[in-house]
Design a protein around this motif. Sequence first.
Motif, PDB file in Angstrom:
ATOM      1  N   SER A   2       5.315  -2.930  -4.328  1.00 30.60           N
ATOM      2  CA  SER A   2       4.610  -2.976  -3.454  1.00 30.60           C
ATOM      3  C   SER A   2       3.323  -2.142  -3.468  1.00 30.60           C
ATOM      4  N   CYS A   3       2.056  -3.061  -2.566  1.00 27.37           N
ATOM      5  CA  CYS A   3       1.185  -2.847  -2.616  1.00 27.37           C
ATOM      6  C   CYS A   3       0.815  -1.165  -1.914  1.00 27.37           C
ATOM      7  N   LEU A   4      -0.310  -0.866  -2.012  1.00 32.66           N
ATOM      8  CA  LEU A   4      -0.483   0.691  -1.726  1.00 32.66           C
ATOM      9  C   LEU A   4      -1.330   0.769  -0.515  1.00 32.66           C
ATOM     10  N   ALA A   5      -1.428  -0.900   0.050  1.00 29.22           N
ATOM     11  CA  ALA A   5      -2.005  -0.354   1.091  1.00 29.22           C
ATOM     12  C   ALA A   5      -1.433   0.348   2.981  1.00 29.22           C
ATOM     13  N   GLY A   6      -2.659   1.276   3.060  1.00 29.95           N
ATOM     14  CA  GLY A   6      -2.177   1.932   3.936  1.00 29.95           C
ATOM     15  C   GLY A   6      -1.960   2.971   3.331  1.00 29.95           C
ATOM     16  N   SER A   8      -2.749   5.411   0.976  1.00 27.27           N
ATOM     17  CA  SER A   8      -3.676   5.825  -0.236  1.00 27.27           C
ATOM     18  C   SER A   8      -4.672   6.847   0.647  1.00 27.27           C
TER      19      SER A   8
ATOM     20  N   SER B  54      -1.045  -5.375 -10.209  1.00 26.14           N
ATOM     21  CA  SER B  54      -0.534  -3.919  -8.975  1.00 26.14           C
ATOM     22  C   SER B  54      -1.025  -2.963  -9.280  1.00 26.14           C
ATOM     23  N   ASP B  55      -1.359  -3.295  -7.826  1.00 35.10           N
ATOM     24  CA  ASP B  55      -1.834  -1.901  -7.004  1.00 35.10           C
ATOM     25  C   ASP B  55      -2.151  -0.921  -7.423  1.00 35.10           C
ATOM     26  N   TYR B  56      -0.984  -0.003  -8.496  1.00 33.46           N
ATOM     27  CA  TYR B  56      -0.307   1.211  -8.741  1.00 33.46           C
ATOM     28  C   TYR B  56      -1.212   0.601  -9.945  1.00 33.46           C
ATOM     29  N   GLY B  59      -4.479   2.383  -8.742  1.00 33.65           N
ATOM     30  CA  GLY B  59      -5.400   3.340  -8.162  1.00 33.65           C
ATOM     31  C   GLY B  59      -5.276   2.614  -6.234  1.00 33.65           C
ATOM     32  N   ARG B  60      -5.221   1.422  -5.675  1.00 33.46           N
ATOM     33  CA  ARG B  60      -6.818   1.542  -4.729  1.00 33.46           C
ATOM     34  C   ARG B  60      -5.121   0.611  -4.017  1.00 33.46           C
ATOM     35  N   ALA B  61      -5.817   0.248  -2.586  1.00 37.05           N
ATOM     36  CA  ALA B  61      -4.976  -0.855  -1.544  1.00 37.05           C
ATOM     37  C   ALA B  61      -5.663  -2.114  -2.201  1.00 37.05           C
ATOM     38  N   PHE B  62      -4.925  -3.553  -2.701  1.00 42.55           N
ATOM     39  CA  PHE B  62      -5.204  -4.857  -2.091  1.00 42.55           C
ATOM     40  C   PHE B  62      -6.441  -5.117  -3.464  1.00 42.55           C
ATOM     41  N   PHE B  64      -6.005  -6.540  -6.506  1.00 42.13           N
ATOM     42  CA  PHE B  64      -6.427  -7.895  -6.566  1.00 42.13           C
ATOM     43  C   PHE B  64      -7.052  -8.804  -5.668  1.00 42.13           C
ATOM     44  N   GLU B  83       3.289  -9.131  -7.305  1.00 40.13           N
ATOM     45  CA  GLU B  83       2.955  -7.773  -7.660  1.00 40.13           C
ATOM     46  C   GLU B  83       4.786  -7.168  -8.476  1.00 40.13           C
TER      47      GLU B  83
END
Lengths: 342, 351
Positions: A2-6, A8, B54-56, B59-62, B64, B83
């Motif tokens: 899943s994305c890292l939103a919120g 990090s 992938s955000d992973y 290393g940053r949210a959203f 894409f 993702e």
Amino acid sequence: MSCLAGKSRTCFTRNVSAPELPLSAPLNVGFDYTRSVGPVLGRFVNALRERRVEGVRGSDGRVHVPPLEYDPVTAEALSEFVPVASEGVIVSWSWIAEPVDGQPLSRPFAWALIRLDGADSSILHAVDAGSPASVHTGQRVRIRWADETVGHIRDIAYFVPVDGPDTEATEAPPPVAKREEGAPVSVVITPIHLRYEHSASPEESRYLRGLAEGKLIGQRCPSCEKVYIPPRGACPTDGIPTTDEVELPDTGIVTTFCIVNVPFLGQKIKPPYVAAYILLDGADIAFLHLVLGCDAADVRMGMRVRAAWKPRDEWWTSLENIGHFEPTGEPDAPYESFAHHL
Amino acid sequence: MPDVAVVGFAQAPNVRSTPGTTNGVEMLVPIFAEVFERTGLSKEDIGFWCSGSSDYLAGRAFSFIAAVDAIGAFPPIHESHVEMDAAWALYEAWLKIRMGEVDTALVYGFGKSSAGQLRRVLALQMDPYVVAPLWPDSVSVAGIQARLGLESGLWSEKDLAEVAARSRADAAGNPAAQLSGTVEVAELLDAPYFADPLRAHDIAPITDGAAVLVLASAERAADLVDSPAVITGIEHRVDSPALGVRDLTKSPSTAAAGRALDLDGVEVAELHAPFTHQELILRDALGLGDQVRINPSGGVLTGNPMFSAGLARIGEAANRILDGSARKTLAHATSGPVLQQNLVATLEVLS
């Protein structure tokens, strides 16, 4: 994934790259994943806390360790718990000569699938075997428990050969899960730390290097001629890189704003204060900054503002060089002149 | 329902690291231009956009969202993201065309694997309660899978080295490849283990890269290119995330996806196998005999741009149809640890 939103928390450090390359800097991301365990995994981690292992029986009679919440074949919810041994046999393994951060051991070790006595499926974990020559498929191993157990998979520090001595743990256990004294563990915490080398685009790098010299550098799209600051890797209208460099003045207008009244962790200014979209003169895109130097209630759309730069010896490749924007006292820009930027 | 065809494919050079951003814009802008030139389409002609990343990795949210700049997303576009490997973005785009909602779609994937420590970042794909907290790196877990086959006699270290040698030799014809050239199997077997039982040649290299592919309804496709590659079948399946429950020497999800398709007459197969032994697992799961040419592009052992490598397999399989060198090809993509999720597609000449 899943994305890292919120989730990090980032920490940039100052850059030292050669001037011709895009700017880059270490980016460290860290957060604690806090997860509720539910009835099946909850039973498993609470047993680990007492140095016992419990599996769950699948609909085909096989005993799964670690326990599965739902049967892998029928998707049926599983609930029949079965105690299994803390000894077992290596089903397969690989050798990690140079362990990476966060792994159960920081000296070379084996990763192994281990089938505990009484179980039919296997658990992935580390085996402290010294060298690849002293590990083999079929080898009997036992759990080396963490010195303090908290109700987490890492209560199993690693495995050791069944007749071998306990060895010294090299990784600290995870933080203790939140719980009332003596109460069952219902939440597990897993700290996640990732390290990256973050790079700015060539256009962003030009802009950031300009800021270190007190210049505001935008770039113009060669097709639609819009001026972007900060410049973008590609014009969002035309999808082509912005190329022509444009130096912009440090004056502009407030297109829209909000008054921050809410205190939050890490806040640097005492509320109320104004966060505003600032459209520099000659730019086609606004950016977010602070408007200080007047009462928050006096800030309005169209208000003329100028950058308040920090002392020159504090400048670096950052928009932080501008501490905030403040009113110039000039007449406001008419609404029609910026309506298309809202 | 309309048939769907691939009408264009392009990929960025597969490289160990780029100085660019993690949002991939620098890699994407040139390859978008390439597929537009090849198909005569422009961004205004694209009905639906879908990407995989992938955000992973970033290393940053959203992360894409920034890549959308490369599209030129104003005025607003019809866009989505997965993702996962962008092969699954292609599946979403395929559905949009099948449903008659649009008649063109552009699919892209990108990843800057070099920004972090890839094999460690990938640990976060695993079960978050009982596996990921141990940080099992992706190479070690694949090593466990490889040993199961070695010790049960399904394959030998020499078999694995032969896969690596053939892949590198084939990659000589692929200008995007990261690794290529002639290597002797004996020489490969002399190298030390990286993660016993895996040697460096058994492991796909860390690669930064991006790929883009354009789909059109069969009717529209006929106007765009001489020989569109029609997707005559596409299926995807998933195996249990519980590693210790699976027989890791097999890929039931690939086999199930393959069974749902007609694989008779497949001449070329592009398999997404990031480890040498996984190619053997996939060939077996799909029942591909010696008459099927495997990975003429060199496959991901010669360049493995995360989140676009699976899409690139579909692109390479389509290219064999587009260039007239094959009449029926197969593409496979994987996502997740040790072949957890698998997608299989067949592509054929438009009849």
